[in-house]
Design a protein around this motif. Structure first.
Motif, PDB file in Angstrom:
ATOM      1  N   LEU A   4       0.834  -1.199   0.000  1.00 30.93           N
ATOM      2  CA  LEU A   4       0.000   0.000   0.000  1.00 30.93           C
ATOM      3  C   LEU A   4       0.870   1.251   0.000  1.00 30.93           C
ATOM      4  CD1 LEU A   4      -2.897   0.985   0.031  1.00 30.93           C
ATOM      5  CD2 LEU A   4      -2.805   0.946   2.520  1.00 30.93           C
ATOM      6  N   ASP A   5       1.969   1.208   0.737  1.00 33.39           N
ATOM      7  CA  ASP A   5       2.901   2.342   0.745  1.00 33.39           C
ATOM      8  C   ASP A   5       3.505   2.562  -0.637  1.00 33.39           C
ATOM      9  OD1 ASP A   5       2.428   2.571   3.440  1.00 33.39           O
ATOM     10  OD2 ASP A   5       4.252   1.502   4.036  1.00 33.39           O
ATOM     11  N   VAL A   6       3.921   1.484  -1.281  1.00 32.21           N
ATOM     12  CA  VAL A   6       4.520   1.584  -2.612  1.00 32.21           C
ATOM     13  C   VAL A   6       3.497   2.112  -3.614  1.00 32.21           C
ATOM     14  CG1 VAL A   6       5.490   0.255  -4.527  1.00 32.21           C
ATOM     15  CG2 VAL A   6       6.277  -0.163  -2.194  1.00 32.21           C
ATOM     16  N   LEU A   7       2.281   1.600  -3.547  1.00 33.28           N
ATOM     17  CA  LEU A   7       1.249   2.068  -4.480  1.00 33.28           C
ATOM     18  C   LEU A   7       0.908   3.535  -4.254  1.00 33.28           C
ATOM     19  CD1 LEU A   7      -1.116  -1.026  -4.616  1.00 33.28           C
ATOM     20  CD2 LEU A   7       0.471  -0.215  -6.363  1.00 33.28           C
ATOM     21  N   SER A   8       0.858   3.964  -3.005  1.00 33.74           N
ATOM     22  CA  SER A   8       0.553   5.377  -2.748  1.00 33.74           C
ATOM     23  C   SER A   8       1.689   6.277  -3.241  1.00 33.74           C
ATOM     24  CB  SER A   8       0.262   5.613  -1.268  1.00 33.74           C
ATOM     25  OG  SER A   8       1.393   5.321  -0.495  1.00 33.74           O
ATOM     26  N   LEU A   9       2.935   5.839  -3.077  1.00 31.64           N
ATOM     27  CA  LEU A   9       4.055   6.631  -3.597  1.00 31.64           C
ATOM     28  C   LEU A   9       4.032   6.697  -5.122  1.00 31.64           C
ATOM     29  CD1 LEU A   9       6.944   5.504  -1.229  1.00 31.64           C
ATOM     30  CD2 LEU A   9       5.868   7.748  -1.327  1.00 31.64           C
ATOM     31  N   LEU A  10       3.679   5.592  -5.767  1.00 32.45           N
ATOM     32  CA  LEU A  10       3.540   5.612  -7.230  1.00 32.45           C
ATOM     33  C   LEU A  10       2.426   6.558  -7.662  1.00 32.45           C
ATOM     34  CD1 LEU A  10       4.015   1.843  -8.138  1.00 32.45           C
ATOM     35  CD2 LEU A  10       5.499   3.745  -8.790  1.00 32.45           C
ATOM     36  N   LEU A  11       1.333   6.586  -6.912  1.00 30.94           N
ATOM     37  CA  LEU A  11       0.225   7.481  -7.227  1.00 30.94           C
ATOM     38  C   LEU A  11       0.624   8.943  -7.051  1.00 30.94           C
ATOM     39  CD1 LEU A  11      -2.724   7.748  -8.046  1.00 30.94           C
ATOM     40  CD2 LEU A  11      -3.328   7.566  -5.639  1.00 30.94           C
ATOM     41  N   PHE A  12       1.338   9.245  -5.970  1.00 31.48           N
ATOM     42  CA  PHE A  12       1.808  10.619  -5.772  1.00 31.48           C
ATOM     43  C   PHE A  12       2.753  11.042  -6.901  1.00 31.48           C
ATOM     44  CE2 PHE A  12       0.954  10.104  -1.068  1.00 31.48           C
ATOM     45  CZ  PHE A  12      -0.136  10.940  -1.092  1.00 31.48           C
ATOM     46  N   SER A  13       3.618  10.132  -7.307  1.00 29.38           N
ATOM     47  CA  SER A  13       4.533  10.443  -8.398  1.00 29.38           C
ATOM     48  C   SER A  13       3.769  10.670  -9.699  1.00 29.38           C
ATOM     49  CB  SER A  13       5.551   9.315  -8.553  1.00 29.38           C
ATOM     50  OG  SER A  13       6.492   9.642  -9.531  1.00 29.38           O
ATOM     51  N   ALA A  14       2.762   9.863  -9.961  1.00 32.68           N
ATOM     52  CA  ALA A  14       1.947  10.037 -11.168  1.00 32.68           C
ATOM     53  C   ALA A  14       1.196  11.365 -11.132  1.00 32.68           C
ATOM     54  CB  ALA A  14       0.976   8.874 -11.318  1.00 32.68           C
ATOM     55  N   CYS A  15       0.742  11.774  -9.958  1.00 32.77           N
ATOM     56  CA  CYS A  15       0.088  13.093  -9.840  1.00 32.77           C
ATOM     57  C   CYS A  15       1.073  14.212 -10.138  1.00 32.77           C
ATOM     58  CB  CYS A  15      -0.503  13.267  -8.445  1.00 32.77           C
ATOM     59  SG  CYS A  15      -1.958  12.274  -8.143  1.00 32.77           S
ATOM     60  N   GLY A  16       2.312  14.050  -9.673  1.00 32.84           N
ATOM     61  CA  GLY A  16       3.347  15.040  -9.985  1.00 32.84           C
ATOM     62  C   GLY A  16       3.620  15.127 -11.469  1.00 32.84           C
ATOM     63  N   ILE A  17       3.590  13.986 -12.150  1.00 35.25           N
ATOM     64  CA  ILE A  17       3.760  13.984 -13.603  1.00 35.25           C
ATOM     65  C   ILE A  17       2.627  14.749 -14.265  1.00 35.25           C
ATOM     66  CG2 ILE A  17       3.757  12.502 -15.655  1.00 35.25           C
ATOM     67  CD1 ILE A  17       5.258  10.415 -13.943  1.00 35.25           C
ATOM     68  N   GLY A  18       1.418  14.556 -13.777  1.00 37.41           N
ATOM     69  CA  GLY A  18       0.269  15.284 -14.323  1.00 37.41           C
ATOM     70  C   GLY A  18       0.393  16.784 -14.118  1.00 37.41           C
ATOM     71  N   VAL A  19       0.849  17.199 -12.941  1.00 31.29           N
ATOM     72  CA  VAL A  19       1.048  18.623 -12.670  1.00 31.29           C
ATOM     73  C   VAL A  19       2.141  19.184 -13.575  1.00 31.29           C
ATOM     74  CG1 VAL A  19       1.851  20.265 -10.921  1.00 31.29           C
ATOM     75  CG2 VAL A  19       0.200  18.515 -10.301  1.00 31.29           C
ATOM     76  N   LEU A  20       3.210  18.435 -13.744  1.00 34.44           N
ATOM     77  CA  LEU A  20       4.325  18.874 -14.589  1.00 34.44           C
ATOM     78  C   LEU A  20       3.887  19.059 -16.036  1.00 34.44           C
ATOM     79  CD1 LEU A  20       7.410  19.364 -14.908  1.00 34.44           C
ATOM     80  CD2 LEU A  20       7.619  16.921 -15.308  1.00 34.44           C
ATOM     81  N   ILE A  21       3.128  18.115 -16.542  1.00 38.08           N
ATOM     82  CA  ILE A  21       2.705  18.174 -17.943  1.00 38.08           C
ATOM     83  C   ILE A  21       1.729  19.319 -18.195  1.00 38.08           C
ATOM     84  CG2 ILE A  21       1.375  16.914 -19.683  1.00 38.08           C
ATOM     85  CD1 ILE A  21       2.690  14.369 -18.620  1.00 38.08           C
ATOM     86  N   SER A  22       0.878  19.617 -17.228  1.00 37.95           N
ATOM     87  CA  SER A  22      -0.152  20.645 -17.436  1.00 37.95           C
ATOM     88  C   SER A  22       0.250  22.011 -16.905  1.00 37.95           C
ATOM     89  CB  SER A  22      -1.458  20.202 -16.778  1.00 37.95           C
ATOM     90  OG  SER A  22      -1.281  20.081 -15.379  1.00 37.95           O
ATOM     91  N   ALA A  23       1.481  22.206 -16.513  1.00 40.27           N
ATOM     92  CA  ALA A  23       1.926  23.461 -15.913  1.00 40.27           C
ATOM     93  C   ALA A  23       1.867  24.613 -16.904  1.00 40.27           C
ATOM     94  CB  ALA A  23       3.348  23.309 -15.383  1.00 40.27           C
ATOM     95  N   SER A  24       1.479  25.765 -16.385  1.00 37.26           N
ATOM     96  CA  SER A  24       1.479  26.975 -17.204  1.00 37.26           C
ATOM     97  C   SER A  24       2.336  28.071 -16.577  1.00 37.26           C
ATOM     98  CB  SER A  24       0.060  27.488 -17.417  1.00 37.26           C
ATOM     99  OG  SER A  24      -0.524  27.821 -16.171  1.00 37.26           O
TER     100      SER A  24
END
Length: 183
Positions: A4-24
């Motif tokens: 569960l810890d590993v999956l939550s860290l992967l999810l946080f990282s994926a959210c960061g990727i989403g923020v990075l891609i959509s940054a203005s």
């Protein structure tokens, strides 16, 4: 529970990727990059009883922290000149900016992108980190994190830094050649 810890860290990282891609803005680029990178540092060292995993996590964290400092310095130079962190304002500033601040800022951002993509000569952390990390995490780093690094390059160099293409394109071409020969 560990999964569960590993999956939550992967999810946080994926959210960061989403923020990075959509940054203005440059601030959101930095926050997205850090929100993506910090969980991956922990994921690399998730095998706590392995010396190789701990060493890999430490190397990746130290090189990543250095890259973050370089990105912040490049953003600060652009902010000092333009007075804003938003892409359109920075782009307008770069159309008539002096050569030295633009070249320094673009050089710093090229170093950060080179680190995230593992481009020569910024690839020295890669073998140890990939060997020390668990195999699924290495796969995540080799795919999602690299694609996020490519998105970072596109967001920066075909966004606010596009008017300064003459300043950064020779360096990018040289790094591309070096990556093909060395990498």
């Amino acid at each position: 529970d560990e999964y569960l810890d590993v999956l939550s860290l992967l999810l946080f990282s994926a959210c960061g990727i989403g923020v990075l891609i959509s940054a203005s803005s440059l601030l959101m680029v930095f926050l997205g990059l850090e929100f993506m990178s910090l969980p991956v540092y922990a994921l690399v060292g998730c095998r706590r009883h392995s010396a190789a995993s701990c060493e890999a996590a430490l190397k990746y964290f130290l090189f990543g922290a250095f890259a973050s400092v370089l990105l912040l310095l490049g953003i600060a130079i652009l902010y000092a000149g333009s007075g804003s962190l938003y892409f359109p304002v920075v782009e307008r500033y770069l159309q008539g900016a002096a050569r030295l601040p633009v070249s320094v800022s673009a050089g710093l951002m090229i170093a950060v992108v080179g680190f995230k993509l593992g481009v020569a000569p910024f690839h020295l952390w890669l073998p140890d980190t990939y060997e020390g990390a668990p195999t699924p995490i290495t796969g995540f780093m080799g795919s999602a994190v690299k694609l996020a690094g490519l998105a970072l390059a596109l967001r920066l160099f075909w966004g606010p830094l596009l008017p300064a293409v003459g300043h950064w394109s020779p360096v990018v071409i040289t790094l591309s050649i070096a990556a093909m020969v060395v990498g």
